[in-house]
Design an enzyme around this catalytic site. Sequence first.
Site, PDB file in Angstrom:
ATOM      1  N   ARG A  83      44.064  46.988  32.517  1.00 23.45           N
ATOM      2  CA  ARG A  83      43.665  45.576  32.689  1.00 23.45           C
ATOM      3  C   ARG A  83      43.809  44.791  31.383  1.00 23.45           C
ATOM      4  NH1 ARG A  83      39.244  48.708  32.647  1.00 23.45           N
ATOM      5  NH2 ARG A  83      37.970  48.543  30.739  1.00 23.45           N
ATOM      6  N   ASN A  84      43.844  45.492  30.250  1.00 21.26           N
ATOM      7  CA  ASN A  84      43.939  44.820  28.941  1.00 21.26           C
ATOM      8  C   ASN A  84      45.322  44.959  28.312  1.00 21.26           C
ATOM      9  OD1 ASN A  84      41.331  43.921  29.122  1.00 21.26           O
ATOM     10  ND2 ASN A  84      40.463  45.723  28.124  1.00 21.26           N
ATOM     11  N   ASP A  97      44.322  41.861  23.423  1.00 25.27           N
ATOM     12  CA  ASP A  97      42.873  41.745  23.188  1.00 25.27           C
ATOM     13  C   ASP A  97      42.290  42.895  22.392  1.00 25.27           C
ATOM     14  OD1 ASP A  97      43.072  40.421  26.428  1.00 25.27           O
ATOM     15  OD2 ASP A  97      42.784  39.284  24.579  1.00 25.27           O
ATOM     16  N   ASP A 105      38.759  48.803  23.821  1.00 28.49           N
ATOM     17  CA  ASP A 105      38.720  48.607  25.279  1.00 28.49           C
ATOM     18  C   ASP A 105      40.131  48.701  25.848  1.00 28.49           C
ATOM     19  OD1 ASP A 105      37.232  46.125  27.587  1.00 28.49           O
ATOM     20  OD2 ASP A 105      38.051  48.146  27.879  1.00 28.49           O
ATOM     21  N   GLY A 113      35.786  33.381  28.865  1.00 29.39           N
ATOM     22  CA  GLY A 113      35.960  32.154  29.631  1.00 29.39           C
ATOM     23  C   GLY A 113      37.405  31.936  30.042  1.00 29.39           C
ATOM     24  N   LEU A 150      45.311  30.545  33.877  1.00 33.88           N
ATOM     25  CA  LEU A 150      45.864  31.887  34.114  1.00 33.88           C
ATOM     26  C   LEU A 150      44.794  32.840  34.626  1.00 33.88           C
ATOM     27  CD1 LEU A 150      48.019  32.141  30.888  1.00 33.88           C
ATOM     28  CD2 LEU A 150      48.845  31.839  33.235  1.00 33.88           C
TER      29      LEU A 150
HETATM   30  C1  LIG Z   1      36.822  41.722  24.959  1.00 34.52           C
HETATM   31  N1  LIG Z   1      38.038  41.988  25.714  1.00 34.52           N
HETATM   32  C2  LIG Z   1      38.542  43.336  25.761  1.00 34.52           C
HETATM   33  C3  LIG Z   1      38.695  40.947  26.376  1.00 34.52           C
HETATM   34  C4  LIG Z   1      38.448  39.627  26.029  1.00 34.52           C
HETATM   35  C5  LIG Z   1      39.132  38.592  26.702  1.00 34.52           C
HETATM   36  C6  LIG Z   1      40.047  38.908  27.735  1.00 34.52           C
HETATM   37  C7  LIG Z   1      40.288  40.235  28.058  1.00 34.52           C
HETATM   38  C8  LIG Z   1      39.613  41.258  27.386  1.00 34.52           C
HETATM   39  C9  LIG Z   1      41.288  40.576  29.133  1.00 34.52           C
HETATM   40  C10 LIG Z   1      41.334  39.517  30.174  1.00 34.52           C
HETATM   41  N2  LIG Z   1      41.496  38.195  29.559  1.00 34.52           N
HETATM   42  C11 LIG Z   1      42.417  37.294  30.150  1.00 34.52           C
HETATM   43  C12 LIG Z   1      41.927  36.389  31.107  1.00 34.52           C
HETATM   44  C13 LIG Z   1      42.834  35.496  31.676  1.00 34.52           C
HETATM   45  C14 LIG Z   1      44.186  35.471  31.315  1.00 34.52           C
HETATM   46  C15 LIG Z   1      44.651  36.369  30.338  1.00 34.52           C
HETATM   47  C16 LIG Z   1      46.094  36.272  29.952  1.00 34.52           C
HETATM   48  C17 LIG Z   1      47.099  36.117  30.969  1.00 34.52           C
HETATM   49  C18 LIG Z   1      48.435  35.995  30.599  1.00 34.52           C
HETATM   50  N3  LIG Z   1      49.507  35.836  31.480  1.00 34.52           N
HETATM   51  C19 LIG Z   1      49.498  35.680  32.825  1.00 34.52           C
HETATM   52  C20 LIG Z   1      50.698  35.352  33.474  1.00 34.52           C
HETATM   53  C21 LIG Z   1      50.695  35.180  34.858  1.00 34.52           C
HETATM   54  C22 LIG Z   1      49.515  35.319  35.552  1.00 34.52           C
HETATM   55  C23 LIG Z   1      49.446  35.122  37.027  1.00 34.52           C
HETATM   56  O1  LIG Z   1      48.707  34.299  37.495  1.00 34.52           O
HETATM   57  N4  LIG Z   1      50.169  35.895  37.860  1.00 34.52           N
HETATM   58  C24 LIG Z   1      50.118  35.742  39.307  1.00 34.52           C
HETATM   59  C25 LIG Z   1      51.526  35.638  39.838  1.00 34.52           C
HETATM   60  O2  LIG Z   1      52.343  36.732  39.388  1.00 34.52           O
HETATM   61  C26 LIG Z   1      52.422  36.766  37.946  1.00 34.52           C
HETATM   62  C27 LIG Z   1      51.039  36.968  37.361  1.00 34.52           C
HETATM   63  C28 LIG Z   1      48.365  35.648  34.847  1.00 34.52           C
HETATM   64  N5  LIG Z   1      48.364  35.811  33.507  1.00 34.52           N
HETATM   65  C29 LIG Z   1      48.780  36.024  29.217  1.00 34.52           C
HETATM   66  O3  LIG Z   1      49.998  35.915  28.877  1.00 34.52           O
HETATM   67  N6  LIG Z   1      47.804  36.170  28.279  1.00 34.52           N
HETATM   68  C30 LIG Z   1      48.172  36.229  26.846  1.00 34.52           C
HETATM   69  C31 LIG Z   1      46.483  36.289  28.615  1.00 34.52           C
HETATM   70  C32 LIG Z   1      43.774  37.321  29.784  1.00 34.52           C
HETATM   71  C33 LIG Z   1      44.251  38.387  28.823  1.00 34.52           C
HETATM   72  O4  LIG Z   1      43.993  38.020  27.515  1.00 34.52           O
HETATM   73  C34 LIG Z   1      40.780  37.862  28.431  1.00 34.52           C
HETATM   74  O5  LIG Z   1      40.784  36.691  28.026  1.00 34.52           O
END
Ligand SMILES: CN(C)c1ccc2c(c1)CCN(c1cccc(-c3cc(Nc4ccc(C(=O)N5CCOCC5)cn4)c(=O)n(C)c3)c1CO)C2=O
Length: 285
Positions: free
Chosen positions: A151-152, A165, A147, A38, A32
């Site tokens: 974006r979060n 998060d 945070d 990571g 995703l």
């Molecule tokens: C310390 N802090 C504030 C942090 C720590 C870790 C993270 C974050 C903040 C925020 C970013 N992050 C992170 C990283 C990666 C994924 C997720 C992330 C993405 C999700 N869902 C989706 C669904 C679709 C798509 C997608 O590819 N598209 C494209 C096509 O059209 C639909 C959408 C992307 N993510 C989701 O459900 N969760 C729970 C987490 C998340 C969120 O969790 C982290 O893992």
Amino acid sequence: ASPCDRPVPPTAGLSHDKWEIDPAELHLLEELGSGQFGVVRRGKWRGSIDVAVKMMKEGTMSEDDFIEEAKVMTKLQHQNLVQLYGVCSKDRPIYIVTEYMRHGSLLNYLRRHETTLGVNVGLLLDMCIQVCKGMAYLERHNYIHRDLAARNCLVGSENVVKVADFGLARYVLDDQYTSSGGTKFPIKWAPPEVLNYTRFSSKSDVWAYGVLMWEVFTCGKMPYGRLKNTEVVERVQRGLILERPKACFKEVYEVMRKCWAHCPEVRPSFRVLKEQLINVSQGLL
Ligand SMILES: CN(C)c1ccc2c(c1)CCN(c1cccc(-c3cc(Nc4ccc(C(=O)N5CCOCC5)cn4)c(=O)n(C)c3)c1CO)C2=O
């Protein structure tokens, strides 16, 4: 002897740490994206439950502290918070297993749907109210996000928006992210007391929420445009605030401005913000 005579062992019922997930019950699917810790993948838990799985990259998180905190986090349950289902902490890398949100981050969703969303002020306000409800729940449980930003937050079916998060910032090991002088520190979402003393509180979350409202009503623009972090710090210290977005009614901007009161005590609580925004939305629509 009958069971009533036998003393119940103190660990009875605790053997299944309910926050511990058996990795054998997880089936990992597509990636995703990746975040602070990571890679994150979509998955299926127990065959049918859609989940997102963060696979902890070595050295990115203080893991033992997080595993302790996870027991608390699994108890935070609200329709506008991304649910933490549990962790796989018996092996390395650790997995963090949460609810899956099919439309990804609110920031990307706003940018992807600018043309249709830009004219739907009612929907933009509804998204802000959903985030406010999730944050009011955290505030009630004395839980600080640290945070909060578009974006979060994550978007699910039928424009459901949830805060994600929360609290994880405390476990990031990258000091570019944790120190206010670091390149990854979210300067543009930070109030003066965080910039000067890294003093986090629910009132510093309220300041960030004001910036999130601005992000929503600009359909995902970068706050303060291309200003450098040092220039933003200087402006915020001088009391300069973000301008009213075009799509934003004056009543809504008045709420946003209250979130940016220099003094944290003057800022409204999320509980009060929720009432004000619901009143505005009933008045406007
Ligand atoms: C310390 N802090 C504030 C942090 C720590 C870790 C993270 C974050 C903040 C925020 C970013 N992050 C992170 C990283 C990666 C994924 C997720 C992330 C993405 C999700 N869902 C989706 C669904 C679709 C798509 C997608 O590819 N598209 C494209 C096509 O059209 C639909 C959408 C992307 N993510 C989701 O459900 N969760 C729970 C987490 C998340 C969120 O969790 C982290 O893992």
